[in-house]
Design a protein around this motif. Structure first.
Motif, PDB file in Angstrom:
ATOM      1  N   LEU A 199      -6.277   2.112  15.910  1.00  0.00           N
ATOM      2  CA  LEU A 199      -6.535   1.452  14.632  1.00  0.00           C
ATOM      3  C   LEU A 199      -7.719   0.496  14.731  1.00  0.00           C
ATOM      4  O   LEU A 199      -7.982  -0.078  15.790  1.00  0.00           O
ATOM      5  CB  LEU A 199      -5.294   0.682  14.171  1.00  0.00           C
ATOM      6  N   ILE A 202      -7.163  -3.704  10.812  1.00  0.00           N
ATOM      7  CA  ILE A 202      -5.852  -3.121  10.548  1.00  0.00           C
ATOM      8  C   ILE A 202      -4.857  -3.603  11.597  1.00  0.00           C
ATOM      9  O   ILE A 202      -3.697  -3.902  11.289  1.00  0.00           O
ATOM     10  CB  ILE A 202      -5.923  -1.589  10.539  1.00  0.00           C
ATOM     11  N   SER A 209      -4.245   7.327   5.946  1.00  0.00           N
ATOM     12  CA  SER A 209      -5.108   6.835   7.018  1.00  0.00           C
ATOM     13  C   SER A 209      -4.247   6.434   8.209  1.00  0.00           C
ATOM     14  O   SER A 209      -3.009   6.350   8.113  1.00  0.00           O
ATOM     15  CB  SER A 209      -5.900   5.617   6.534  1.00  0.00           C
ATOM     16  N   GLY A 236      -3.909   3.500   9.679  1.00  0.00           N
ATOM     17  CA  GLY A 236      -3.181   2.270   9.417  1.00  0.00           C
ATOM     18  C   GLY A 236      -2.015   2.486   8.480  1.00  0.00           C
ATOM     19  O   GLY A 236      -0.931   1.918   8.667  1.00  0.00           O
ATOM     20  N   GLU A 237      -2.209   3.329   7.473  1.00  0.00           N
ATOM     21  CA  GLU A 237      -1.128   3.620   6.534  1.00  0.00           C
ATOM     22  C   GLU A 237      -0.004   4.391   7.217  1.00  0.00           C
ATOM     23  O   GLU A 237       1.182   4.157   6.919  1.00  0.00           O
ATOM     24  CB  GLU A 237      -1.677   4.409   5.344  1.00  0.00           C
ATOM     25  N   ASP A 272      -3.601  -6.933  10.644  1.00  0.00           N
ATOM     26  CA  ASP A 272      -2.610  -6.874   9.562  1.00  0.00           C
ATOM     27  C   ASP A 272      -1.252  -6.404  10.081  1.00  0.00           C
ATOM     28  O   ASP A 272      -0.202  -6.934   9.689  1.00  0.00           O
ATOM     29  CB  ASP A 272      -3.092  -5.940   8.456  1.00  0.00           C
ATOM     30  N   ILE A 273      -1.256  -5.395  10.942  1.00  0.00           N
ATOM     31  CA  ILE A 273      -0.004  -4.862  11.480  1.00  0.00           C
ATOM     32  C   ILE A 273       0.717  -5.931  12.300  1.00  0.00           C
ATOM     33  O   ILE A 273       1.932  -6.145  12.156  1.00  0.00           O
ATOM     34  CB  ILE A 273      -0.267  -3.613  12.353  1.00  0.00           C
ATOM     35  N   ARG A 284       0.828  -1.208   0.000  1.00  0.00           N
ATOM     36  CA  ARG A 284       0.000   0.000   0.000  1.00  0.00           C
ATOM     37  C   ARG A 284       0.866   1.264   0.000  1.00  0.00           C
ATOM     38  O   ARG A 284       0.487   2.290  -0.567  1.00  0.00           O
ATOM     39  CB  ARG A 284      -0.926   0.001   1.213  1.00  0.00           C
ATOM     40  N   SER A 323      -0.869  -0.715  17.722  1.00  0.00           N
ATOM     41  CA  SER A 323      -2.299  -0.881  17.444  1.00  0.00           C
ATOM     42  C   SER A 323      -3.131   0.327  17.862  1.00  0.00           C
ATOM     43  O   SER A 323      -4.335   0.363  17.604  1.00  0.00           O
ATOM     44  CB  SER A 323      -2.827  -2.124  18.179  1.00  0.00           C
TER      45      SER A 323
END
Length: 240
Positions: A166, A170, A137, A139-140, A173-174, A124, A163
């Motif tokens: 978020l 997300i 965002s 998360g990004e 995923d992290i 991403r 975290s």
């Protein structure tokens, strides 16, 4: 496994307030160690002092070397990177420019190679490489903060509340990425309020309360401890 980093009797004061009290812990090569605890327990202060950003008493050694006289930027060069809770990105700079700052001591060819490694881990970010960091965002932004730290090719990555703020998907995923990093040879010191998520991926865990380590052991065992389950996992509480 051998100890990569050892912390012994670390204490930090803010004026008369002792924010961290005689903390001892270690991170072994090839593992995820986590420090869990409530907000205000001293976890962020602990990481900042390990990184050399705050004056402290006690000893921190990395690969057997005492870090007492090693400046923060030199700790990065040695192989220690910190992703702070606030991420500390440069909002008006692009994703790629933020990443390049993580390897500013390297030549252009090496920076390009490391960028591709980060983009492989976080596709991403590659899609948004020209986008200003301030427009990402939550998360990004966390991905970018982690990617910037990874540009230094750390052997020890310290994560402060990755975290925080978020959405659950997300966070998943992290933390999956954190586990992938461990599989790729990066040791992790993970500080988290989200005890459930941290204990699921960690090898060993420490519980921090009021600036001190009060419990420690294999993460799987602490996850089954009734006190941890009630206080940090919300299991076993009786209805009011």
């Amino acid at each position: 496994m051998n100890d990569l980093m050892t912390v012994s009797g670390l204490s930090v004061n803010y004026g008369r307030v002792e924010a961290v009290r005689e903390v001892s812990l270690d991170v072994r090569a090839g593992e995820i160690a986590t420090v869990i605890g409530a907000n205000g327990a001293g976890k962020t202060t602990l990481l900042a002092s390990i990184m050399g950003l705050l004056p402290s008493r006690g000893t921190v050694t990395f690969e057997g070397r005492d870090l007492a006289t090693v400046a923060a930027e030199d700790r990065v060069a040695m192989g220690i990177s910190l992703v702070p809770e606030q991420r500390d990105l440069f909002g008006t700079m692009s994703v790629e420019e933020n990443l390049e700052l993580g390897a500013f001591r390297r030549g252009r060819n090496e920076i390009a190679e490391r960028l591709e490694g980060v983009f492989t881990l976080f596709p991403r970010l590659k899609e948004r490489r020209r986008q200003e960091a301030g427009t990402l965002s939550g998360g990004e932004r966390q991905m970018l903060a982690m990617g910037r730290a990874l540009m230094a090719r750390p052997r020890l990555l310290m994560l402060d509340e990755p975290s925080l703020g978020l959405a659950p998907l997300i966070v998943r995923d992290i933390l999956r990425t954190v586990a992938d990093l461990r599989a790729g040879g990066v040791s992790i010191l993970l500080v988290e309020q989200n005890a459930r998520a941290a204990l699921q991926i960690a090898d060993r865990a420490y519980v921090m309360e009021l600036g001190a380590i009060t419990m420690q052991g294999p993460a799987a065992e602490l996850a089954e401890d009734p006190r941890i389950a009630e206080i940090y996992l919300g299991i076993g509480r009786k209805p009011a």
